[in-house]
Design an enzyme around this catalytic site. Structure first.
Site, PDB file in Angstrom:
ATOM      1  N   GLN A 215       0.822  -1.202   0.000  1.00 40.19           N
ATOM      2  CA  GLN A 215       0.000   0.000   0.000  1.00 40.19           C
ATOM      3  C   GLN A 215       0.857   1.254   0.000  1.00 40.19           C
ATOM      4  OE1 GLN A 215      -2.800  -2.185   3.193  1.00 40.19           O
ATOM      5  NE2 GLN A 215      -3.291  -0.034   2.998  1.00 40.19           N
ATOM      6  N   PHE A 246      -6.291  -4.029   3.519  1.00 37.08           N
ATOM      7  CA  PHE A 246      -6.948  -3.742   4.796  1.00 37.08           C
ATOM      8  C   PHE A 246      -6.002  -3.114   5.818  1.00 37.08           C
ATOM      9  CE2 PHE A 246      -8.930  -7.782   3.198  1.00 37.08           C
ATOM     10  CZ  PHE A 246     -10.045  -7.183   2.626  1.00 37.08           C
ATOM     11  N   GLU A 250       0.290  -1.763   4.479  1.00 33.85           N
ATOM     12  CA  GLU A 250       0.750  -0.374   4.544  1.00 33.85           C
ATOM     13  C   GLU A 250       2.203  -0.319   4.978  1.00 33.85           C
ATOM     14  OE1 GLU A 250      -0.163   3.827   6.893  1.00 33.85           O
ATOM     15  OE2 GLU A 250      -1.672   2.251   6.903  1.00 33.85           O
ATOM     16  N   ARG A 328      -4.988   7.705  16.799  1.00 35.99           N
ATOM     17  CA  ARG A 328      -6.337   7.698  16.227  1.00 35.99           C
ATOM     18  C   ARG A 328      -7.344   7.110  17.214  1.00 35.99           C
ATOM     19  NH1 ARG A 328      -8.889   8.410  11.064  1.00 35.99           N
ATOM     20  NH2 ARG A 328      -6.895   8.986  10.133  1.00 35.99           N
ATOM     21  N   ARG A 360      -8.013  -1.711   8.915  1.00 32.68           N
ATOM     22  CA  ARG A 360      -9.182  -0.896   8.604  1.00 32.68           C
ATOM     23  C   ARG A 360      -9.820  -0.274   9.863  1.00 32.68           C
ATOM     24  NH1 ARG A 360     -13.376  -3.602   4.382  1.00 32.68           N
ATOM     25  NH2 ARG A 360     -14.094  -1.715   3.313  1.00 32.68           N
ATOM     26  N   THR A 458      -3.790  11.498  10.344  1.00 35.17           N
ATOM     27  CA  THR A 458      -3.666  12.370  11.511  1.00 35.17           C
ATOM     28  C   THR A 458      -2.279  13.003  11.600  1.00 35.17           C
ATOM     29  OG1 THR A 458      -3.147  10.436  12.882  1.00 35.17           O
ATOM     30  CG2 THR A 458      -5.433  11.165  12.822  1.00 35.17           C
ATOM     31  N   GLU A 730     -13.114   2.979   5.479  1.00 36.79           N
ATOM     32  CA  GLU A 730     -13.021   2.551   6.874  1.00 36.79           C
ATOM     33  C   GLU A 730     -14.282   2.768   7.715  1.00 36.79           C
ATOM     34  OE1 GLU A 730      -8.637   3.088   8.483  1.00 36.79           O
ATOM     35  OE2 GLU A 730      -9.246   4.838   7.316  1.00 36.79           O
TER      36      GLU A 730
END
Length: 773
Positions: A215, A246, A250, A328, A360, A458, A730
């Site tokens: 990702q 998902f 990443e 988060r 996710r 964020t 998400e």
């Protein structure tokens, strides 16, 4: 009658949505997916002489490496070479946020499955056979598997974070009701269909090309350059698509690409590394398990006056993305509710599990589960329904989040009341009540689950993207962005933007692979921001090209460019069709030496966050929604099924209803799986027990709800969303949390003495024990 009313409401809303774009198309990848023609890393045509690699990983969760004997493996015919940390020319480090994760273990191992060496051989079969011949002696050290244990031993990834609003301690003194409790939410396996993998091939002049299932192509490029000790421009990373991500690709796609590149660097030959399912399950991190405590205070009229919680995040053995995920969690700790006095704290606890990673929702679901548990506890103790407390505290316009952002264009009450009205929730609750009065062997439960989810990375500097758009001589169009297609339909949306701007058929447009040589220095496809960021950049590039083409058309037709419109592949002047076609216009532009290539950059405006003060405006906008979940429990067996999930969702002005509906339904089921059946299990030695689909259950066709209805809420959308079409990847996952509380309510209907527990997932075994506790 009621059903017809629902359909009319849905038809009206969808008609309004369809008018917001000139073209609304289906996911263009579907055709090649169902025909088996879509290409993934394992489909790359490999060069003659390509080697295959297998990772040798730690058989213990924590210990000192006394000795490793590779001699038998190296002697096996067909084995080319075995690479370890000693073969790293640059830094043996792949940590991103915190540099605390070696590519290969050196003198200690910190989790079961930690890579120690890479075996490169003529075939994968030979490499796996060689792995079994390696002899290792590890002096075992104490193993930590739970966050509470890590906290007790002072084992942390980084310093704790905390958000606050108002005066929580003082507010608790003024509360009519105060309740405390604890919760646990387990991890979750990504279980993408395509396992982790990469293919590295040498180019001339020491350059290396990597085809990766990632990702984050730039992250892979940067880390390879760091490990090899070379410049980033020597590394090209290419991604066609992922067979699911998902969040699991990443950050955790990086090591496998780095290992393949390292072997290619030394051997000057192509190397392919594809993990099999068991290796993938064992070596990779999951959604973070959380062990949390809460304290909630309410007024007599059920207003939440104070809320306090401490989240213990099980980060695993290295930071990975844990600090960002923990952040988060704090951002979403109060979900859809306005609470004037809040204190939330999160500790990222270091354990001897594989480094847990993005999934996710990225920490948001874990935070929401805690406040929903606190509300359920308060409702049970007071003797009211959780719905009453939820409804009394929903966010309103200009309310303040605990991190300082002022809520704008709030749809929390709109989605809630729309769901109640459209789905006639009063009648639904009466049906459940009547059923429970007339049945003893089966009980039903119903729950409401509102969601409020912020959209943006964020980490403010990550909120930017670029797009490169070419118009070719024949009028066809090529688009390159940093967006990675992984089933979410982002390629289709990028093509849709170009088709709409130029008013050409979608057949004229091609989305190129995601490649670091065409679009560089990019953020990963994550945070539900991929379509917004890359779509805005694509829109900017296309609009710049459109303005140039209007000038050309105006000159050719001897009219003002203000009167030029492109429509249906022709130039129109004041709504009158001319003889100048799209392809003729492009030919004219070429003759006039007009640039038909544009590179645009988009950075989200307005957002900012000061981590020294823990205050700011981190999100471009929020997505809202409400789900009503109904379940039926077999009180003899503890098994259950979900009768329906009825959702009113805030799409904004959806670009592609089909794609977005698919995202809502898929995310919902994934969230329900996390809450009800997907149980990650490690033993005390840190070995993964849920290491196969025979021991790790995910939702199948028999466990999804009998009925899922999703209706768009009436809304004007948000200008910071691409074409006012809000992010949809998400947020809907959090609807799945409602499944847990529907089950709790059904259990309570059977066993009035049941003391609510908040230990997810709520598996049939836990249901059965709760029914008779």
């Amino acid at each position: 009658m009621h059903k017809n009313k629902e359909n009319k409401v849905l038809d009206t809303k969808l008609d309004a949505v369809s008018k917001s774009l000139k073209q609304s198309i289906k996911n263009l990848d579907s055709h090649t997916h169902v025909r088996g023609e879509s290409l993934y890393v394992d489909d790359v045509n490999i060069r003659q002489g390509t080697f295959h690699a297998v990772v040798f990983d730690s058989p213990k969760a924590h210990g000192k490496i006394n000795s490793i004997n590779y001699s038998k493996a190296e002697a096996l015919e067909g084995v080319e070479r075995i690479f370890t940390y000693k073969d790293v020319p640059g830094k043996n480090e792949i940590g991103g946020i915190i540099p605390d994760e070696p590519l290969f273990a050196e003198h200690e191992v910190h989790f079961w499955g930690m890579p120690i060496a890479l075996i490169v051989a003529e075939s994968e079969f030979i490499a796996r056979k060689a792995r079994d011949l390696i002899e290792i002696d590890i002096e075992e050290l104490p193993v930590i598997t739970r966050a509470k244990e890590a906290k007790a031993k002072g084992s942390f990834i980084n310093a704790p974070r905390s958000f606050s609003l108002g005066d929580t301690e003082k507010a608790f003194q003024d509360c009519e009701y105060v309740f405390e409790g604890e919760t646990f939410s387990n991890g979750q396996e990504h279980l993408y269909i395509e396992a982790q993998g990469a293919y590295a091939e040498p180019l001339e002049n020491g350059n290396i090309k990597i085809t990766s299932s990632t990702q984050g192509p730039t992250s892979v490029q940067k880390t390879i350059a760091q490990v090899l000790g070379i410049a980033m421009h020597k590394i090209e990373v290419d991604v066609t698509r992922l067979g699911g991500g998902f969040g699991g690709k990443e950050d955790q796609a990086t090591p496998w690409a780095v290992m393949a590149a390292l072997a290619t660097y030394h051997l000057n030959q192509s190397v392919k590394l594809i993990l099999n399912r068991h290796d993938d399950l064992r070596m990779t991190g999951k959604r973070h398990p959380y062990e949390s405590t809460y304290k909630i205070g309410l007024s007599k009229d059920l207003k939440i006056l104070a809320y306090q919680t401490e989240f213990l995040q099980n980060s695993g053995a290295a930071a990975d993305l844990s600090p960002a995920i923990a952040e988060r969690t704090l951002f979403h700790a109060t979900n859809s509710y306005y609470v004037p006095n809040v204190t939330t704290k999160v500790l990222s606890c270091k354990t001897n599990l594989p480094p847990n990673t993005a999934f996710r929702g990225f920490g948001g679901p874990q935070g929401m589960f805690v406040i929903e548990s606190a509300i359920a506890k308060a409702a049970s103790e007071i003797g009211v329904s959780a719905r009453q407390i939820q409804e009394a505290n929903l966010l309103d316009e200009n309310d303040t989040f605990s991190y300082g952002q002022i809520a704008k264009k709030v749809e929390a009450k709109n989605t809630w009341h729309s769901a109640k009205n459209i789905f006639n929730s009063d009648a639904l609750e009466r049906e459940v009540s009547d059923f429970n009065k007339n049945n003893t062997a089966f009980k039903k439960g119903v729950s409401f689950m509102p969601i409020t989810f912020g959209i943006s990375f964020t980490n403010t500097p990550m909120n930017h993207a670029r797009a490169l758009v070419h118009i070719y001589l024949d009028g066809s169009i090529g688009i390159s962005t940093a967006a990675v297609e992984m089933g979410q339909g982002v390629n289709t949306k990028m093509m849709q933007i170009a088709a709409d701007v130029f008013s050409v058929s979608i057949e004229h447009i091609k989305i190129e692979t995601t490649n670091t040589t065409r679009v560089a220095n990019t953020s990963p496809s994550a945070a539900s921001s991929t379509a917004d960021l890359n779509g805005k950049a694509t829109l900017m590039a296309c609009n710049s090209l459109l303005e140039r083409l209007k000038i050309v058309a105006a000159e050719d037709l001897n009219v003002s460019e203000n009167n030029i419109i492109l429509k249906e592949e022709y130039v129109f002047v004041n709504d009158n069709k001319t003889e100048l076609s799209w392809t003729d216009l492009i030919s004219s532009a070429m003759l006039k030496r007009v640039a038909l290539t544009e590179n645009a950059h988009y950075a989200t405006p307005e957002i900012h966050f000061d981590k020294t003060k823990e205050k700011g405006h981190p999100f471009a906008y929020h997505v809202y929604g409400t789900a009503i979940t109904t379940t039926t429990i077999d009180c003899t067996r503890g098994t259950y099924e979900f009768d329906s999930v009825k959702i009113v969702h805030d799409y904004g002005k959806s670009m592609s209803e089909g794609i977005d509906l698919g995202q809502v339904e898929g995310a919902l089921i994934q969230g329900m799986g996390w809450m009800t059946m997907e149980e990650i299990a490690y033993n005390d030695e840190g070995k993964l027990l849920s290491n196969a689909l025979s021991t790790y259950k995910i939702p199948d066709i028999f466990s999804v709800p009998k009925s899922v209805e999703v209706i768009p809420v009436e809304t004007k959308g948000h200008e910071l969303a691409i074409l006012k079409s809000k992010a949809v990847g998400e947020p809907p996952l959090m609807y799945g949390i409602g499944a847990y509380f529907a089950l709790q309510n059904a259990i309570k209907a059977f066993n009035p003495n049941y003391d609510l527990k908040f230990h997810a997932p709520m598996t049939p075994e836990k249901v059965l024990m709760s029914l008779y506790s």
